[in-house]
Design an enzyme around this catalytic site. Structure first.
Site, mmCIF file in Angstrom:
data_model
loop_
_atom_site.group_PDB
_atom_site.id
_atom_site.type_symbol
_atom_site.label_atom_id
_atom_site.label_comp_id
_atom_site.label_asym_id
_atom_site.label_seq_id
_atom_site.Cartn_x
_atom_site.Cartn_y
_atom_site.Cartn_z
ATOM 1 C CG HIS A 10 -0.131 -0.085 2.812
ATOM 2 N ND1 HIS A 10 0.419 1.065 3.028
ATOM 3 C CD2 HIS A 10 0.075 -1.037 3.460
ATOM 4 C CE1 HIS A 10 0.945 0.611 4.270
ATOM 5 N NE2 HIS A 10 0.881 -0.436 4.246
ATOM 6 C CD GLU A 82 1.682 -5.093 7.919
ATOM 7 O OE1 GLU A 82 2.049 -6.614 7.663
ATOM 8 O OE2 GLU A 82 2.063 -4.225 7.262
#
Length: 215
Positions: A10, A82
């Site tokens: 990201h 994550e």
């Protein structure tokens, strides 16, 4: 015809100076939004068949402009989240806590099941993302795919599937930079990197001295 997958971390998160694990669902910084908009037309030029993202906000914010530029719906894969980092969540990179360096030393030495309490090990991450990877690449076999995930997730994936790589190469691979591209080609479950952690010029132009590169 090989399957082609563009994998990227990201863009820069709203606070790039602290650890954001799965416990912290932040969005993007202003610079992160510029990075996401800069990388979108680069990926759209490859006419991917699908754009897939972690369901976390910072990944979705990065993937949304890419999907829009490609004229595709954004597909979410929650298992690409994550790493859970436990007590590290929200702590500064410069805080001097030894938990992350200690974890890396264990992983690079081959102790990939090691993790502090409340956090995920290398093995934990690998075991949740590889089934997703195998399913996605099977569903989009011989086509192009974009996958937006997170730094540690990307690195565990690369060290798990690329020939000649292992957890011992964590530091050699270098930090996974925000919105940098890794282009993988695969056939019959064998993968090679045509480019690895490469920052496009258009993204570099808006990135400046991005700080979110520790991992």
């Amino acid at each position: 015809m090989p399957t082609r997958v563009f994998v990227l971390r990201h863009a820069e998160s709203a606070d790039p100076t602290v650890f954001h694990g799965a416990e912290s669902d932040v969005g993007l910084s202003e610079r992160g939004w510029r990075q996401a908009k800069a990388v979108a037309p680069i990926l759209a030029a490859h006419a991917p068949a699908a754009v897939v993202s972690s369901a976390m906000q910072r990944a979705r914010d990065t993937a949304a402009p890419i999907a829009a530029a490609c004229g595709l719906p954004l597909l979410l894969e929650p298992q690409l989240h994550e790493r859970r980092v436990g007590a590290l969540s929200g702590t500064p990179f410069a805080g001097g806590d030894s938990a992350w360096p200690d974890t890396l030393r264990h992983w690079m030495a081959g102790h990939t099941s090691y993790t502090p309490p409340g956090a995920e090990s290398f093995d934990d991450i690998r075991d949740r993302i590889l089934p997703v990877w195998e399913r996605l690449t099977r569903e989009h076999e011989e086509r192009c795919l974009v996958v937006v995930a997170h730094g540690v997730v990307c690195k565990v994936l690369f060290l798990s599937i690329l020939p000649g790589h292992s957890p011992a190469d964590w530091q050699r691979l270098g930090p996974i930079r925000n919105a940098a591209l890794t282009e993988l080609e695969g056939s019959s479950g064998r993968w090679q990197a045509r480019r690895l952690n490469s920052l496009p010029d258009a993204v570099a132009a808006v990135s400046g001295q991005a700080t979110e590169t520790r991992r």
